[in-house]
Design an enzyme around this catalytic site. Structure first.
Site, PDB file in Angstrom:
ATOM      1  N   PRO A 261      -9.510  -9.092  -0.267  1.00  0.00           N
ATOM      2  CA  PRO A 261     -10.124  -8.624  -1.623  1.00  0.00           C
ATOM      3  C   PRO A 261     -10.119  -7.373  -2.192  1.00  0.00           C
ATOM      4  CG  PRO A 261     -11.860  -8.840  -0.196  1.00  0.00           C
ATOM      5  CD  PRO A 261     -10.740  -8.757   0.603  1.00  0.00           C
TER       6      PRO A 261
ATOM      7  N   THR B 236       3.474  -5.240  -4.438  1.00  0.00           N
ATOM      8  CA  THR B 236       3.423  -3.705  -4.700  1.00  0.00           C
ATOM      9  C   THR B 236       4.652  -3.379  -5.760  1.00  0.00           C
ATOM     10  OG1 THR B 236       4.888  -3.978  -2.894  1.00  0.00           O
ATOM     11  CG2 THR B 236       2.728  -3.430  -2.344  1.00  0.00           C
TER      12      THR B 236
ATOM     13  N   SER C  96      -5.441  -3.680  -8.494  1.00  0.00           N
ATOM     14  CA  SER C  96      -6.508  -3.398  -9.325  1.00  0.00           C
ATOM     15  C   SER C  96      -6.203  -2.114  -9.840  1.00  0.00           C
ATOM     16  CB  SER C  96      -7.704  -3.368  -8.374  1.00  0.00           C
ATOM     17  OG  SER C  96      -7.771  -2.542  -7.494  1.00  0.00           O
TER      18      SER C  96
ATOM     19  N   LYS D 235      -7.298 -11.492 -10.886  1.00  0.00           N
ATOM     20  CA  LYS D 235      -7.019 -11.470  -9.464  1.00  0.00           C
ATOM     21  C   LYS D 235      -7.813 -10.860  -8.703  1.00  0.00           C
ATOM     22  CE  LYS D 235      -3.607  -9.707  -5.930  1.00  0.00           C
ATOM     23  NZ  LYS D 235      -2.425  -8.963  -5.934  1.00  0.00           N
TER      24      LYS D 235
HETATM   25  P1  FAD Z   1      14.837  -6.227 -13.559  1.00  0.00           P
HETATM   26  O1  FAD Z   1      13.674  -6.979 -14.102  1.00  0.00           O
HETATM   27  O2  FAD Z   1      16.076  -6.735 -12.803  1.00  0.00           O
HETATM   28  O3  FAD Z   1      15.390  -5.326 -14.944  1.00  0.00           O
HETATM   29  C1  FAD Z   1      16.714  -4.785 -15.079  1.00  0.00           C
HETATM   30  C2  FAD Z   1      17.248  -4.406 -16.382  1.00  0.00           C
HETATM   31  O4  FAD Z   1      18.244  -3.537 -16.351  1.00  0.00           O
HETATM   32  C3  FAD Z   1      17.242  -5.746 -17.324  1.00  0.00           C
HETATM   33  O5  FAD Z   1      16.488  -5.587 -18.654  1.00  0.00           O
HETATM   34  C4  FAD Z   1      19.030  -5.884 -17.624  1.00  0.00           C
HETATM   35  O6  FAD Z   1      19.221  -6.252 -18.651  1.00  0.00           O
HETATM   36  C5  FAD Z   1      18.977  -4.308 -17.436  1.00  0.00           C
HETATM   37  N1  FAD Z   1      20.431  -4.163 -16.989  1.00  0.00           N
HETATM   38  C6  FAD Z   1      21.186  -4.192 -15.921  1.00  0.00           C
HETATM   39  N2  FAD Z   1      22.432  -3.867 -16.021  1.00  0.00           N
HETATM   40  C7  FAD Z   1      22.627  -3.385 -17.230  1.00  0.00           C
HETATM   41  C8  FAD Z   1      23.681  -2.657 -17.839  1.00  0.00           C
HETATM   42  N3  FAD Z   1      25.039  -2.457 -17.230  1.00  0.00           N
HETATM   43  N4  FAD Z   1      23.440  -2.176 -19.237  1.00  0.00           N
HETATM   44  C9  FAD Z   1      22.229  -2.381 -19.683  1.00  0.00           C
HETATM   45  N5  FAD Z   1      21.406  -2.884 -19.035  1.00  0.00           N
HETATM   46  C10 FAD Z   1      21.251  -3.198 -17.835  1.00  0.00           C
HETATM   47  N6  FAD Z   1       5.963  -7.300  -8.307  1.00  0.00           N
HETATM   48  C11 FAD Z   1       4.881  -7.271  -8.391  1.00  0.00           C
HETATM   49  O7  FAD Z   1       4.086  -6.082  -8.948  1.00  0.00           O
HETATM   50  N7  FAD Z   1       4.221  -8.303  -8.302  1.00  0.00           N
HETATM   51  C12 FAD Z   1       4.589  -9.457  -7.789  1.00  0.00           C
HETATM   52  O8  FAD Z   1       3.823 -10.469  -7.789  1.00  0.00           O
HETATM   53  C13 FAD Z   1       6.026  -9.386  -7.427  1.00  0.00           C
HETATM   54  N8  FAD Z   1       6.778 -10.600  -7.308  1.00  0.00           N
HETATM   55  C14 FAD Z   1       8.233 -10.446  -7.040  1.00  0.00           C
HETATM   56  C15 FAD Z   1       8.664 -11.816  -6.486  1.00  0.00           C
HETATM   57  C16 FAD Z   1       9.868 -11.781  -6.248  1.00  0.00           C
HETATM   58  C17 FAD Z   1      10.884 -12.822  -5.617  1.00  0.00           C
HETATM   59  C18 FAD Z   1      10.896 -10.382  -6.662  1.00  0.00           C
HETATM   60  C19 FAD Z   1      12.200 -10.524  -6.338  1.00  0.00           C
HETATM   61  C20 FAD Z   1      10.158  -9.447  -7.121  1.00  0.00           C
HETATM   62  C21 FAD Z   1       8.701  -9.400  -7.437  1.00  0.00           C
HETATM   63  N9  FAD Z   1       8.044  -8.157  -7.871  1.00  0.00           N
HETATM   64  C22 FAD Z   1       6.765  -8.481  -7.926  1.00  0.00           C
HETATM   65  C23 FAD Z   1       8.996  -7.068  -8.182  1.00  0.00           C
HETATM   66  C24 FAD Z   1       8.856  -6.833  -9.656  1.00  0.00           C
HETATM   67  O9  FAD Z   1       9.646  -8.345 -10.109  1.00  0.00           O
HETATM   68  C25 FAD Z   1       9.899  -5.724 -10.142  1.00  0.00           C
HETATM   69  O10 FAD Z   1       9.186  -4.605  -9.602  1.00  0.00           O
HETATM   70  C26 FAD Z   1       9.820  -5.540 -11.568  1.00  0.00           C
HETATM   71  O11 FAD Z   1      10.018  -6.927 -12.220  1.00  0.00           O
HETATM   72  C27 FAD Z   1      10.583  -4.796 -12.176  1.00  0.00           C
HETATM   73  O12 FAD Z   1      12.045  -5.032 -12.323  1.00  0.00           O
HETATM   74  P2  FAD Z   1      13.033  -3.924 -12.678  1.00  0.00           P
HETATM   75  O13 FAD Z   1      12.567  -3.800 -14.053  1.00  0.00           O
HETATM   76  O14 FAD Z   1      13.282  -2.908 -11.831  1.00  0.00           O
HETATM   77  O15 FAD Z   1      14.386  -4.985 -12.835  1.00  0.00           O
END
Ligand code: FAD
Length: 512
Positions: free
Chosen positions: A93, A356, A50, A75
């Site tokens: 909740p 989280t 939230s 949510k």
């Molecule tokens: P990513 O989305 O992996 O982004 C990585 C970026 O780096 C991409 O743009 C990629 O292109 C770039 N990159 C990588 N290598 C290079 C390179 N060499 N050169 C240039 N660019 C590069 N969080 C929540 O808050 N709520 C949820 O319900 C939730 N559910 C989840 C469920 C699962 C199964 C998982 C695994 C995670 C979940 N999360 C959730 C966490 C959430 O998905 C992430 O915290 C969030 O999406 C942030 O991801 P990120 O940006 O760190 O990484």
């Protein structure tokens, strides 16, 4: 002066960071974001806390504008199903416990409540809204909880005073895209290219990141948002990853996007449904559900997990591609080393239970702004930042382990062994207290970690860690006020259910 920042990665973490830095520092900071078109984003992350409203309000964004673009929904909490007995559910909740004559309603419930019924129905009004799929907003847009509406302006998590009654579900890629538009309109330089190498100076600090087609990108501060690979923080700066596998064994997920057969049958909550070797989520977006099974591959294979998930979802999932994800569970020893800060999955992740991930990102960015360095690179700013990041993740880790320790299921090897897995020492102490009397602000994890006393109580009591008796003091008190409050909770819940539209009905009106 530190005035140029290079962000590597364009997932939720990258774009939340870019947009927030612009909202905080405007043109006083130059921000470049480079993201690969080849390396995909994680593509999940659809439920929030939230308190995420502090983030959107800080950016000056209006929910009615961005939420429909992100196919979003509301949510009101998390519904836990089958964690104790098959067919049972309870809610965590977004609602604090009321206090009557110095004792929380949960304390009173232990004395006056019907222990054969889940405690949450008596103590929170949100449970009635969830069971009846209500929207937290009336058709005219007003919020059911008075006094909480309106923008918070440029405030941060640290200034949270009231418990806002809802969070969002959204399509994470759509939000990243929306924030990309916000950021580039405000001057963020956006480069689509692969970072192929990280160059370091004689101190080991990052001097440039090399790209395949855009040459070298220089900056003062480099932010690693490359996800689980931690290209800058781990591979270049040598941060040590500390796994939480000893206490949180889930290391994989299989996700599926599922159309809702009846679009109007939309839940205003995240579901966390226990499965044979983990749990599955259901996250209702406006036009589809996001689902996924989080499990440990010590107990089942990815194919078995997908089959179990598909069996649970039924024909609705037929023809939908499954996305198998390997998760890195734990955190780096440091989030900030030299001139590199890791935000998002590159720093820490503790599995999706309790949603989280985005909260960690928000907290990291806010704290980065508060600890933003100047050219003296005061090490105290860095170490204070690292301590805070460490604490928030450790607190959430404890809270999640509580979920598995408290669950009463013992029908599969996974759930039987959940009881015997290692428990952080401090949590052992808290569990002992929780089985005697309810945890409070002094006995929950002591540093900021996003969860309050009511969350710890909702989870312990919901899972079945229930003290045998109420606090002895409650027996010496006149119960009349508490009985009146229980009646008020019930009446308010019923009145809200009657007055509020369904969550689908309200969202349809802002999605026109
Ligand atoms: P990513 O989305 O992996 O982004 C990585 C970026 O780096 C991409 O743009 C990629 O292109 C770039 N990159 C990588 N290598 C290079 C390179 N060499 N050169 C240039 N660019 C590069 N969080 C929540 O808050 N709520 C949820 O319900 C939730 N559910 C989840 C469920 C699962 C199964 C998982 C695994 C995670 C979940 N999360 C959730 C966490 C959430 O998905 C992430 O915290 C969030 O999406 C942030 O991801 P990120 O940006 O760190 O990484």
């Amino acid at each position: 002066m530190i005035n140029s920042v290079v962000i590597v990665g364009g997932g939720t973490a990258g774009w939340m960071t870019a947009s927030y830095l612009k909202a905080a520092f405007a043109d006083r900071i130059q921000v470049t974001l480079v993201e690969s078109a080849r390396v995909s984003k994680i593509g999940v992350g659809e439920a929030t806390f939230s308190t995420v409203r502090h983030f959107f309000d800080f950016l000056g964004l209006d929910e009615a504008d961005w939420l429909p673009k992100a196919a979003g929904g509301y949510k009101l909490g998390i519904r836990f199903e089958n964690w104790s007995k098959p067919g049972e559910h309870f809610y965590h909740p977004f609602e604090r416990l009321r206090v009557v004559d110095g004792f929380s309603l949960a304390d009173w419930w232990l004395e006056l409540g019907d222990r054969r019924q889940p405690f949450d129905r008596d103590c929170f009004i949100t449970t009635a809204l969830c069971d009846n799929k209500r929207s937290p907003r009336m058709m005219d847009g007003s919020l059911f909880a008075s006094g909480l509406d309106g923008t918070l302006g440029k405030s941060t998590l640290a200034e949270q005073r009231n418990q806002f009654p809802y969070a969002y579900h959204f399509d994470a890629d759509a939000v990243a895209q929306y924030l990309a538009g916000y950021s580039t309109e405000r001057g963020v330089r956006h480069i689509v290219d692969d970072v192929t190498a990280v160059e370091q100076d004689e101190r080991g600090w990052i001097s440039t990141v090399r790209t395949a087609e855009h040459g070298d990108l220089t900056g003062d501060l480099f932010i690693d948002c490359t996800g689980f690979r931690g290209m800058l923080i781990n591979q270049a700066m040598g941060a040590k990853f500390e796994s939480f596998a000893d206490v949180l064994p889930n290391n994989r997920a299989v996700a599926l996007r599922v159309p809702r057969e009846d679009a109007t049958e939309m839940d205003p909550y995240t579901s966390a449904i226990a499965m044979n070797a983990g749990w599955r989520w259901n996250i209702p977006l406006f036009r589809r559900n996001g689902t996924g099974y989080v499990y440990s591959d010590e107990y089942i294979s990815p194919d078995e997990a997908e089959a179990e998930l598909r069996a649970a979802l039924g024909p609705a999932a037929d023809g939908q591609d499954a996305n198998h994800i390997r998760m890195r569970i734990g955190r780096n020893d440091r989030a900030w080393i030299g001139n590199c800060v890791a935000i998002g999955l590159s720093y820490a992740f503790v599995e999706p239970l309790e949603s989280t991930g985005i909260f960690f990102i928000q907290n990291s960015i806010e704290q980065l702004v508060k600890h933003f360095p100047d050219s003296s690179w005061d090490p105290k700013l860095t170490s204070d930042y690292n301590t805070r990041m460490h604490r928030v993740v450790e607190g959430v880790k404890e809270f999640l382990v509580l979920h598995y320790k408290g669950a009463q299921r013992e029908d599969t090897a996974y759930w039987k062994e959940a009881k015997d897995r290692k428990t952080p020492d401090a949590l052992l102490e808290r569990l002992a207290i929780a089985s005697s009397h309810l945890l409070d602000e002094e006995t929950i994890y002591p540093h900021y970690h996003g969860f309050e006393q009511y969350s710890w109580n909702a989870m312990s009591l919901g899972l079945g860690i229930i003290p045998e008796t109420a606090r002895p003091a409650v027996k010496h008190l006149d119960p009349a006020n508490a009985r009146r409050e229980f009646a008020k909770v019930k009446a308010e819940g019923e009145a809200m259910v009657a007055a509020l539209p369904s969550v689908y009905e309200y969202l349809a009106s802002i999605n026109d």
